[in-house]
Design an enzyme around this catalytic site. Sequence first.
Site, mmCIF file in Angstrom:
data_model
loop_
_atom_site.group_PDB
_atom_site.id
_atom_site.type_symbol
_atom_site.label_atom_id
_atom_site.label_comp_id
_atom_site.label_asym_id
_atom_site.label_seq_id
_atom_site.Cartn_x
_atom_site.Cartn_y
_atom_site.Cartn_z
ATOM 1 N N CYS A 112 -40.310 30.674 -30.493
ATOM 2 C CA CYS A 112 -39.611 29.596 -31.219
ATOM 3 C C CYS A 112 -40.381 29.110 -32.443
ATOM 4 O O CYS A 112 -39.819 28.423 -33.297
ATOM 5 C CB CYS A 112 -39.344 28.425 -30.288
ATOM 6 N N HIS A 256 -37.986 21.694 -33.687
ATOM 7 C CA HIS A 256 -37.348 22.792 -32.965
ATOM 8 C C HIS A 256 -36.328 22.209 -31.982
ATOM 9 O O HIS A 256 -36.605 21.220 -31.303
ATOM 10 C CB HIS A 256 -38.422 23.606 -32.235
ATOM 11 N N ASN A 286 -30.563 25.966 -27.957
ATOM 12 C CA ASN A 286 -31.867 26.444 -28.427
ATOM 13 C C ASN A 286 -31.703 27.878 -28.952
ATOM 14 O O ASN A 286 -31.383 28.779 -28.177
ATOM 15 C CB ASN A 286 -32.837 26.391 -27.245
HETATM 16 O O1 UT7 Z 1 -37.840 26.718 -26.893
HETATM 17 C C1 UT7 Z 1 -39.050 26.940 -26.234
HETATM 18 C C2 UT7 Z 1 -39.564 25.694 -25.654
HETATM 19 N N1 UT7 Z 1 -38.752 25.268 -24.557
HETATM 20 C C3 UT7 Z 1 -38.749 24.008 -24.212
HETATM 21 O O2 UT7 Z 1 -39.379 23.198 -24.857
HETATM 22 C C4 UT7 Z 1 -37.981 23.591 -22.971
HETATM 23 C C5 UT7 Z 1 -38.793 22.582 -22.184
HETATM 24 N N2 UT7 Z 1 -38.207 22.175 -20.910
HETATM 25 C C6 UT7 Z 1 -37.038 21.475 -20.834
HETATM 26 O O3 UT7 Z 1 -36.385 21.203 -21.811
HETATM 27 C C7 UT7 Z 1 -36.621 20.967 -19.466
HETATM 28 O O4 UT7 Z 1 -37.694 21.121 -18.560
HETATM 29 C C8 UT7 Z 1 -35.352 21.657 -18.895
HETATM 30 C C9 UT7 Z 1 -34.132 21.215 -19.693
HETATM 31 C C10 UT7 Z 1 -35.514 23.154 -18.941
HETATM 32 C C11 UT7 Z 1 -35.125 21.209 -17.434
HETATM 33 O O5 UT7 Z 1 -35.017 19.790 -17.370
HETATM 34 P P1 UT7 Z 1 -35.886 18.971 -16.328
HETATM 35 O O6 UT7 Z 1 -35.519 17.552 -16.476
HETATM 36 O O7 UT7 Z 1 -37.333 19.349 -16.525
HETATM 37 O O8 UT7 Z 1 -35.322 19.498 -14.964
HETATM 38 P P2 UT7 Z 1 -36.077 20.271 -13.784
HETATM 39 O O9 UT7 Z 1 -36.357 21.676 -14.144
HETATM 40 O O10 UT7 Z 1 -37.220 19.444 -13.307
HETATM 41 O O11 UT7 Z 1 -34.963 20.257 -12.662
HETATM 42 C C12 UT7 Z 1 -34.448 19.020 -12.115
HETATM 43 C C13 UT7 Z 1 -33.335 19.363 -11.142
HETATM 44 C C14 UT7 Z 1 -33.721 20.429 -10.142
HETATM 45 O O12 UT7 Z 1 -33.121 20.102 -8.898
HETATM 46 P P3 UT7 Z 1 -33.986 19.375 -7.744
HETATM 47 O O13 UT7 Z 1 -35.113 20.325 -7.464
HETATM 48 O O14 UT7 Z 1 -34.438 18.080 -8.323
HETATM 49 O O15 UT7 Z 1 -32.992 19.246 -6.638
HETATM 50 C C15 UT7 Z 1 -33.074 21.683 -10.672
HETATM 51 O O16 UT7 Z 1 -32.777 22.616 -9.670
HETATM 52 O O17 UT7 Z 1 -32.202 19.864 -11.838
HETATM 53 C C16 UT7 Z 1 -31.805 21.114 -11.266
HETATM 54 N N3 UT7 Z 1 -31.236 21.937 -12.323
HETATM 55 C C17 UT7 Z 1 -29.938 21.891 -12.660
HETATM 56 N N4 UT7 Z 1 -28.897 21.189 -12.173
HETATM 57 C C18 UT7 Z 1 -27.703 21.376 -12.743
HETATM 58 C C19 UT7 Z 1 -31.881 22.818 -13.139
HETATM 59 N N5 UT7 Z 1 -31.005 23.356 -13.996
HETATM 60 C C20 UT7 Z 1 -29.795 22.808 -13.724
HETATM 61 C C21 UT7 Z 1 -28.520 22.959 -14.283
HETATM 62 N N6 UT7 Z 1 -27.509 22.217 -13.757
HETATM 63 N N7 UT7 Z 1 -28.261 23.781 -15.321
#
Ligand code: UT7
Length: 329
Positions: A112, A256, A286
């Site tokens: 990225c 980004h 993204n």
């Molecule tokens: O471009 C390169 C750089 N990339 C980035 O900078 C991305 C950085 N990371 C992020 O933007 C975030 O970490 C994400 C958007 C990828 C994820 O958001 P988060 O708030 O960190 O969520 P998480 O991964 O901690 O997941 C929270 C919950 C989980 O469920 P439990 O374990 O709490 O029951 C996941 O299983 O959300 C669940 N989950 C979803 N639920 C519905 C993960 N993806 C989804 C989804 N829909 N698509």
Amino acid sequence: MGIRIRGTGSYLPEKILSNFDLEAMVDTSDEWIRTRTGIAERHLAAPEQATSDLAYAAAERALAMAGIDGAELDAIVVATITPDHVFPSTGCILQRRLGAAGAFCFDLEAACSGLLYSLEVAYSLMKVSSAKYRNVLVVGAEKLSSIVNWEDRSTCVLFGDGAGAVVLSNDGTDSPDFLVCSDLHADGNYSDILIMPAGGSRCPASEESIRNHAHSIHMEGRDVYKLAVTGMVGACRTVLKNAKVAASEVRCFIPHQANSRIIDAIAQRLDVPGDRVYCNIDRCGNTSAASIGICLDEIVRGGQVSEGDYILLTAFGGGLTWGAMLIRR
Ligand code: UT7
């Protein structure tokens, strides 16, 4: 010397995939995607479109704005993690389409952060050899839909396809260069947290690699999130400090487009007023190396910046790679 941004261009494929479309594909919801990421929809390339096709459309628009044609280009740099092929480079394929016979061409892989890395390299070439490199095309282009695991809800909702292009030209005057200050970084200690595991020499394609979805993006979202905020804030602060420019003097801030919560956190820490922060993540998701180039073209064509205005760019991605760049229109 007068190395200026002479043209910008971007391209987004026609097809739009909404959060509601995704609800029918994986266990997710529009509400989750919007509140956690800020994304409402993303553009997807058609099956017959490759990254070079997206790059070509953006490059043509940038060249038209610059008022030059491909034959006048001295170099082409394509930032991408989704090249048409492992080799030859997408830069060479683009060269053929543009009729840029005099250009030397290569791809640059910094995920990225690819556009920032490429602008730095292009600028350095032009600075070192101003007679040799008068016009350089930099393109960030991605068909991320080709490396997404459409069964993995934690990643498939995040990414989109597109391309953004910039034509840099040495106008031979003593007007100030577009690049005011940059601060770029990498840390390979974190190479495993954002990776496409298979398809390279470490793990060539096999039945097993396909079965394991190893030819798609794997990301430790939370770890990447924290490092992204710290990395981009640090690089922006360094750039502003070294340039002796206050955040309030920045006309437009283009981070980004990975997550609107990350964007808000950075803007807040840097004290950049909300109305100066440019976002298209709701429409584009993204698009990795294409993200900043698409935003830049949109603010230029939208008349949001005037000649001489400061624009602050910052990016973060796999590698890990990150950085910031203060440029002027
Ligand atoms: O471009 C390169 C750089 N990339 C980035 O900078 C991305 C950085 N990371 C992020 O933007 C975030 O970490 C994400 C958007 C990828 C994820 O958001 P988060 O708030 O960190 O969520 P998480 O991964 O901690 O997941 C929270 C919950 C989980 O469920 P439990 O374990 O709490 O029951 C996941 O299983 O959300 C669940 N989950 C979803 N639920 C519905 C993960 N993806 C989804 C989804 N829909 N698509």
